[in-house]
Design a protein around this motif. Structure first.
Motif, PDB file in Angstrom:
ATOM      1  N   LEU A 247       0.824  -1.198   0.000  1.00  0.00           N
ATOM      2  CA  LEU A 247       0.000   0.000   0.000  1.00  0.00           C
ATOM      3  C   LEU A 247       0.867   1.259   0.000  1.00  0.00           C
ATOM      4  CD1 LEU A 247      -1.542   0.880   3.478  1.00  0.00           C
ATOM      5  CD2 LEU A 247       0.566  -0.418   3.206  1.00  0.00           C
ATOM      6  N   GLY A 248       0.262   2.361  -0.461  1.00  0.00           N
ATOM      7  CA  GLY A 248       0.983   3.632  -0.525  1.00  0.00           C
ATOM      8  C   GLY A 248       1.310   4.028  -1.949  1.00  0.00           C
ATOM      9  N   GLY A 249       0.910   5.238  -2.342  1.00  0.00           N
ATOM     10  CA  GLY A 249       1.219   5.726  -3.672  1.00  0.00           C
ATOM     11  C   GLY A 249       0.389   5.059  -4.754  1.00  0.00           C
ATOM     12  N   THR A 250       0.803   5.243  -5.997  1.00  0.00           N
ATOM     13  CA  THR A 250       0.087   4.681  -7.140  1.00  0.00           C
ATOM     14  C   THR A 250       1.024   3.918  -8.083  1.00  0.00           C
ATOM     15  OG1 THR A 250       0.367   6.763  -8.357  1.00  0.00           O
ATOM     16  CG2 THR A 250      -1.675   6.500  -7.103  1.00  0.00           C
ATOM     17  N   ALA A 251       2.206   3.552  -7.608  1.00  0.00           N
ATOM     18  CA  ALA A 251       3.196   2.909  -8.482  1.00  0.00           C
ATOM     19  C   ALA A 251       2.690   1.582  -9.032  1.00  0.00           C
ATOM     20  CB  ALA A 251       4.506   2.689  -7.715  1.00  0.00           C
ATOM     21  N   GLU A 252       1.940   0.825  -8.227  1.00  0.00           N
ATOM     22  CA  GLU A 252       1.427  -0.467  -8.689  1.00  0.00           C
ATOM     23  C   GLU A 252       0.378  -0.285  -9.786  1.00  0.00           C
ATOM     24  OE1 GLU A 252       3.098  -0.989  -4.619  1.00  0.00           O
ATOM     25  OE2 GLU A 252       1.803   0.484  -5.586  1.00  0.00           O
ATOM     26  N   GLU A 253      -0.508   0.716  -9.620  1.00  0.00           N
ATOM     27  CA  GLU A 253      -1.502   0.971 -10.657  1.00  0.00           C
ATOM     28  C   GLU A 253      -0.843   1.433 -11.954  1.00  0.00           C
ATOM     29  OE1 GLU A 253      -3.676   1.882  -6.718  1.00  0.00           O
ATOM     30  OE2 GLU A 253      -1.651   2.041  -7.544  1.00  0.00           O
ATOM     31  N   GLU A 254       0.207   2.238 -11.834  1.00  0.00           N
ATOM     32  CA  GLU A 254       0.929   2.677 -13.026  1.00  0.00           C
ATOM     33  C   GLU A 254       1.629   1.497 -13.696  1.00  0.00           C
ATOM     34  OE1 GLU A 254       3.237   5.670 -11.132  1.00  0.00           O
ATOM     35  OE2 GLU A 254       1.445   6.843 -10.698  1.00  0.00           O
ATOM     36  N   ALA A 255       2.144   0.577 -12.893  1.00  0.00           N
ATOM     37  CA  ALA A 255       2.741  -0.642 -13.452  1.00  0.00           C
ATOM     38  C   ALA A 255       1.687  -1.456 -14.185  1.00  0.00           C
ATOM     39  CB  ALA A 255       3.381  -1.470 -12.337  1.00  0.00           C
ATOM     40  N   MET A 287       2.620   2.301   7.971  1.00  0.00           N
ATOM     41  CA  MET A 287       2.927   0.907   8.279  1.00  0.00           C
ATOM     42  C   MET A 287       4.417   0.600   8.108  1.00  0.00           C
ATOM     43  SD  MET A 287      -0.019  -0.053   9.265  1.00  0.00           S
ATOM     44  CE  MET A 287       0.242  -1.796   9.496  1.00  0.00           C
ATOM     45  N   GLY A 288       5.226   1.201   8.972  1.00  0.00           N
ATOM     46  CA  GLY A 288       6.650   0.871   9.000  1.00  0.00           C
ATOM     47  C   GLY A 288       7.477   1.624   7.979  1.00  0.00           C
ATOM     48  N   HIS A 289       7.290   1.345   6.701  1.00  0.00           N
ATOM     49  CA  HIS A 289       7.985   2.109   5.670  1.00  0.00           C
ATOM     50  C   HIS A 289       7.466   3.535   5.629  1.00  0.00           C
ATOM     51  CE1 HIS A 289       8.990  -1.754   3.208  1.00  0.00           C
ATOM     52  NE2 HIS A 289       9.962  -1.436   4.035  1.00  0.00           N
ATOM     53  N   ALA A 290       8.360   4.469   5.355  1.00  0.00           N
ATOM     54  CA  ALA A 290       7.955   5.879   5.335  1.00  0.00           C
ATOM     55  C   ALA A 290       6.853   6.145   4.319  1.00  0.00           C
ATOM     56  CB  ALA A 290       9.171   6.752   5.016  1.00  0.00           C
ATOM     57  N   GLY A 291       6.839   5.371   3.218  1.00  0.00           N
ATOM     58  CA  GLY A 291       5.836   5.586   2.176  1.00  0.00           C
ATOM     59  C   GLY A 291       4.630   4.686   2.276  1.00  0.00           C
ATOM     60  N   ALA A 292       4.537   3.865   3.321  1.00  0.00           N
ATOM     61  CA  ALA A 292       3.446   2.890   3.425  1.00  0.00           C
ATOM     62  C   ALA A 292       2.231   3.489   4.116  1.00  0.00           C
ATOM     63  CB  ALA A 292       3.928   1.636   4.158  1.00  0.00           C
ATOM     64  N   TRP A 293       1.612   4.454   3.456  1.00  0.00           N
ATOM     65  CA  TRP A 293       0.355   5.036   3.906  1.00  0.00           C
ATOM     66  C   TRP A 293      -0.410   5.486   2.671  1.00  0.00           C
ATOM     67  CZ3 TRP A 293       0.195  10.266   2.486  1.00  0.00           C
ATOM     68  CH2 TRP A 293       1.429  10.883   2.276  1.00  0.00           C
ATOM     69  N   THR A 294      -1.718   5.439   2.793  1.00  0.00           N
ATOM     70  CA  THR A 294      -2.577   5.751   1.657  1.00  0.00           C
ATOM     71  C   THR A 294      -2.999   7.204   1.714  1.00  0.00           C
ATOM     72  OG1 THR A 294      -3.387   3.476   1.584  1.00  0.00           O
ATOM     73  CG2 THR A 294      -4.711   5.151   0.464  1.00  0.00           C
ATOM     74  N   GLY A 295      -2.535   7.982   0.755  1.00  0.00           N
ATOM     75  CA  GLY A 295      -2.880   9.389   0.704  1.00  0.00           C
ATOM     76  C   GLY A 295      -4.213   9.620   0.016  1.00  0.00           C
ATOM     77  N   GLY A 297      -6.911  10.127  -2.514  1.00  0.00           N
ATOM     78  CA  GLY A 297      -7.017   9.762  -3.913  1.00  0.00           C
ATOM     79  C   GLY A 297      -6.123   8.620  -4.331  1.00  0.00           C
ATOM     80  N   GLU A 298      -5.397   8.019  -3.397  1.00  0.00           N
ATOM     81  CA  GLU A 298      -4.546   6.873  -3.717  1.00  0.00           C
ATOM     82  C   GLU A 298      -5.283   5.576  -3.406  1.00  0.00           C
ATOM     83  OE1 GLU A 298      -0.211   8.974  -2.832  1.00  0.00           O
ATOM     84  OE2 GLU A 298      -1.002   7.473  -1.448  1.00  0.00           O
ATOM     85  N   GLY A 299      -4.957   4.534  -4.138  1.00  0.00           N
ATOM     86  CA  GLY A 299      -5.628   3.260  -3.988  1.00  0.00           C
ATOM     87  C   GLY A 299      -5.196   2.495  -2.759  1.00  0.00           C
ATOM     88  N   THR A 300      -5.994   1.488  -2.417  1.00  0.00           N
ATOM     89  CA  THR A 300      -5.702   0.592  -1.312  1.00  0.00           C
ATOM     90  C   THR A 300      -4.908  -0.603  -1.815  1.00  0.00           C
ATOM     91  OG1 THR A 300      -7.749  -0.621  -1.702  1.00  0.00           O
ATOM     92  CG2 THR A 300      -7.855   1.252  -0.176  1.00  0.00           C
ATOM     93  N   ALA A 301      -4.506  -1.475  -0.894  1.00  0.00           N
ATOM     94  CA  ALA A 301      -3.843  -2.712  -1.305  1.00  0.00           C
ATOM     95  C   ALA A 301      -4.765  -3.524  -2.216  1.00  0.00           C
ATOM     96  CB  ALA A 301      -3.443  -3.524  -0.073  1.00  0.00           C
ATOM     97  N   GLU A 302      -6.049  -3.528  -1.897  1.00  0.00           N
ATOM     98  CA  GLU A 302      -6.998  -4.285  -2.709  1.00  0.00           C
ATOM     99  C   GLU A 302      -7.105  -3.728  -4.123  1.00  0.00           C
ATOM    100  OE1 GLU A 302     -11.122  -4.150  -1.571  1.00  0.00           O
ATOM    101  OE2 GLU A 302     -11.462  -6.158  -2.351  1.00  0.00           O
ATOM    102  N   SER A 303      -7.154  -2.396  -4.262  1.00  0.00           N
ATOM    103  CA  SER A 303      -7.272  -1.821  -5.602  1.00  0.00           C
ATOM    104  C   SER A 303      -5.999  -2.058  -6.414  1.00  0.00           C
ATOM    105  CB  SER A 303      -7.605  -0.330  -5.527  1.00  0.00           C
ATOM    106  OG  SER A 303      -6.525   0.410  -4.987  1.00  0.00           O
TER     107      SER A 303
END
Length: 704
Positions: A247-255, A287-295, A297-303
């Motif tokens: 989770l965190g950011g939109t890198a997975e959706e862009e991938a 969640m531990g990593h500095a970037g592991a939070w959902t901002g 308009g950003e998707g969830t782990a499920e999305s």
């Protein structure tokens, strides 16, 4: 911490979380994109180390040289001479002139890392690998402002294990070398420990790796999933690809978007598999990593999972499954799967179902945990007033036309951005958010301010209110930049009695790393109020542990049940462990499947004392009926973890069943330590066997 604004059910998820393209502005093509080719390291790669003579760099260099990495020297500011029989030079520019390296590994602490990265950029080193955690966010944004204006240097990291070519025997990072074997699977990962689990599973299955790129868990990554995919597409050594996301950011959706296009334009696309962590993440938490939070308009782990699955990616729920899955999809594709010898398959190193996801409360902002200092409303009002931003009470009654405005991080653009919406309604805000990136060095441009006004539907405002909004943006940026904020937002409404805008409901979050790593912003961070933070979390923080108590069915008014205390090294692996326990052990039809009592990340450099403290934290929760220690050793040594478990039995007085799974560095020594201790510990090699035993014990089928 802000109260939940909305509970999202699965049926409404698709409405509130549309395609990321609707709310995220990707980075424009620039010279930095031309540096993607620099990621293709191998036997030919000449490597230098910055911070070469330091203890960690020395140990790492010895291992890497012995493994086959072509390290040609290093840098020590104002230093000279030799180290490990290799030249030491006083600057990166001198090293570039005399040693002609292709890459540099930066092995200095976070407070020194920014200057080291900037020096490498100025010297035009082709590949810069930064492994340090807790580099301040504003330092990273300034670095990316530099990178975006050049076409010579590529950054991997920060907060990443680095990059490693198993085929070319080139390691720039701290990956556990015994885990790797040469082969044809390319890997790109946010999480270090999950990437090690992935590599271990492949190696045990007789499959090796080509190139493994650590994207890292920071808010902004120097190299992302799409960058890596572009390398893997044209790499003759790579036959298949694995993505390790969270989770965190939109890198997975862009991938996922890139993969969809790739599969359409290529006749024989390389098979791709992926895992996503964070389904059971605590809402609104880092969640531990500095970037592991959902901002916003950003998707969830499920999305993220759905986006990759819809793109044709084979999804797994735990990286230990990758070995079998990759053999299967390689065989179906007709590609080479004989990438490791029979001898490799017999080495002493041993190491899909859709995840079940519960509806979670939706938080607009992360809570104050680890990397985010959150000021109270009164503190925010005072600070904003000092930057010519007057805050008033929310209008009553609230007018129909309200607007949302702030400054935050555009992760894909690797820059700050304006974040705005023509509404503040909780039900509409997430899918009407727009991010408008701008260069860190210049601040918001007139064009970006006009774009924000247009999106907020404020272009028809009276001149006074329009000018006030433009000034507000400039003042917010001044505060954001000078105080090193992560996110600053306010709500706007046109006054019922004048042509001016009312500014209300401020939310200010500041980067804790700038204070903890560099001792900047001390006056601001001394305002931190810890009274709302549970005592176990504060105690964990003092020991470098991230501990988050998770909600249970009991706390939601349902029947109580015994929960599992999890002790894991690495944020990604900790998230995935909680996810899998919920998936494997929850009863069918369970509304809230969280089966874990906590998220606990010991950190990448756990010690015996850290493990003992972790046990104390876990056992302070009366809901815990069994402790599950799930360790994959990289920098963390499994024998040290075993000694910490024994120390916990002595110092803490463990009265609950303990299940231990140790993999990775010194795993055999770790098992020997546990066996000699003769303690009531259930030890397993296999993850699934360990999970089954944890479930059995949690259900009361056994004990000490």
């Amino acid at each position: 911490m802000r109260n939940p604004l909305l509970a999202i059910s699965k049926s409404s998820l698709s409405i509130l979380w549309p395609s990321h393209a609707l709310f995220s502005t990707s980075a424009k093509l620039n010279g930095y994109d031309d540096t993607i080719q620099n990621l293709k390291i191998g036997k030919h790669t000449r490597v230098i180390f910055q911070g070469f003579t330091g203890k960690q760099a020395t140990a790492n260099a010895k291992e890497s040289i012995e493994w086959g990495t072509q390290i040609v020297g290093g840098v020590k500011p104002k230093g000279s001479g030799e180290h490990l029989g290799l030249p030491v030079l006083p600057s990166v520019r001198a090293a570039m002139e005399q040693l002609k390296p292709d890459a540099t590994g930066i092995y200095v602490a976070a407070h020194q890392a920014t200057a080291a990265i900037e020096e490498a950029i100025e010297a035009e080193v082709p590949l810069i690998v930064a492994v340090a955690e807790h580099i301040p966010l504003h330092d990273i944004m300034r670095i990316h402002s530099m990178l975006s204006s050049q076409s010579k240097s590529r950054l991997v990291g920060a907060n990443a294990p680095g990059i490693i070519s198993a085929i070319g025997r080139c390691r720039i990072g701290f990956q556990p070398l015994p885990t790797f074997s040469p082969g044809h699977i390319g890997i790109v990962a946010k999480s270090g420990t999950l990437s090690y689990e992935t590599v271990g599973s492949l190696t045990r299955a007789g499959l090796g790796q080509s190139l493994c790129i650590g994207m890292g868990g920071d808010v902004i990554a120097g190299t992302n999933f799409v960058d890596a995919l572009k390398v893997f597409e044209h790499d003759d050594d790579t036959e298949a690809i694995i993505i390790v996301g969270e989770l965190g950011g939109t890198a997975e959706e862009e991938a996922a978007d890139w993969i969809t296009a790739y599969r359409k334009r290529v006749n024989d696309p390389k098979p791709i598999a992926a895992v996503i962590g964070g389904f059971q993440a605590a809402p609104g938490r880092v969640m531990g990593h500095a970037g592991a939070w959902t901002g916003l308009g950003e998707g969830t782990a499920e999305s993220k999972y759905k986006a990759l699955e819809n793109a044709g990616v084979t999804m797994v729920d735990h990286p230990a499954k990758f070995g079998g899955v990759m053999k299967e999809i390689l065989a179906k594709s007709g590609r080479n799967e004989q990438s490791a010898s029979q001898a490799q398959q017999r080495r002493s190193y041993h190491t899909t179902t859709r995840p079940l996801v519960s509806p979670q409360p939706f938080h607009l902002f992360p809570s104050p945990q680890k990397r985010a200092l959150h000021l109270s409303p009164s503190q925010s009002t005072t600070l904003l007033s000092s930057h010519q931003i007057p805050i008033s009470s929310p209008p009553s009654p609230l007018p129909q036309s309200t607007h949302f405005l702030g400054i935050t991080v555009a992760r894909s653009a690797r820059s700050p951005c304006l974040i705005c919406a023509p509404t503040t309604s909780p039900s509409q805000l997430p899918h009407r958010i727009r991010r408008i990136p701008f260069d860190y060095r210049t601040g918001p441009t007139p064009e970006s301010i006009t774009s924000a006004l247009t999106h907020m539907q404020l272009t028809a405002l009276p001149p006074v209110a329009k000018s006030q909004t433009a000034d507000l943006i400039r003042n917010l940026w001044e505060l954001y930049r000078t105080k090193e904020a992560i996110t600053t937002t306010v709500s706007l409404a046109l006054s019922n009695t004048s042509d001016e805008l009312q500014i209300y409901d401020p939310h200010l979050y500041f980067d804790d790393a700038c204070f903890k790593s560099c001792r900047r912003q001390a006056e601001l961070h001394n305002q931190r109020d810890t009274w709302e933070i549970p005592e176990p979390e504060l105690e964990a923080e003092k020991s470098g542990i991230v501990y988050i108590r998770l909600a249970s069915d009991t706390e939601q008014g349902q029947e109580p049940k015994n929960l599992i205390g999890t002790l894991v090294n690495g944020a990604g692996l900790a998230m995935n462990t909680v996810d899998v326990l919920s998936l494997r052990l929850a009863s069918p039809g369970t509304t809230h499947p969280t089966y874990s009592a906590n998220f606990l990340d010991t950190g990448g450099k756990a010690t015996s004392a850290t493990i003992s403290t972790s046990f104390k934290l876990i056992l302070s929760d009366p809901r815990v009926s069994v402790v599950f220690v799930n360790i994959f050793g990289g920098l963390t040594l499994c024998d040290m973890i075993a000694e910490g478990i024994i120390l916990a039995f002595k110092e803490v007085g463990v009265k609950k069943p303990v299940v231990v799974r140790l993999r990775g560095t010194n795993e055999e020594k770790g098992r020997e330590v546990l066996e000699r201790a003769k303690l009531p510990i259930r030890a397993f090699d296999d993850f699934e066997e360990a999970v089954r035993e944890v479930g059995r014990l949690a259900n009361g089928e056994g004990g000490l």
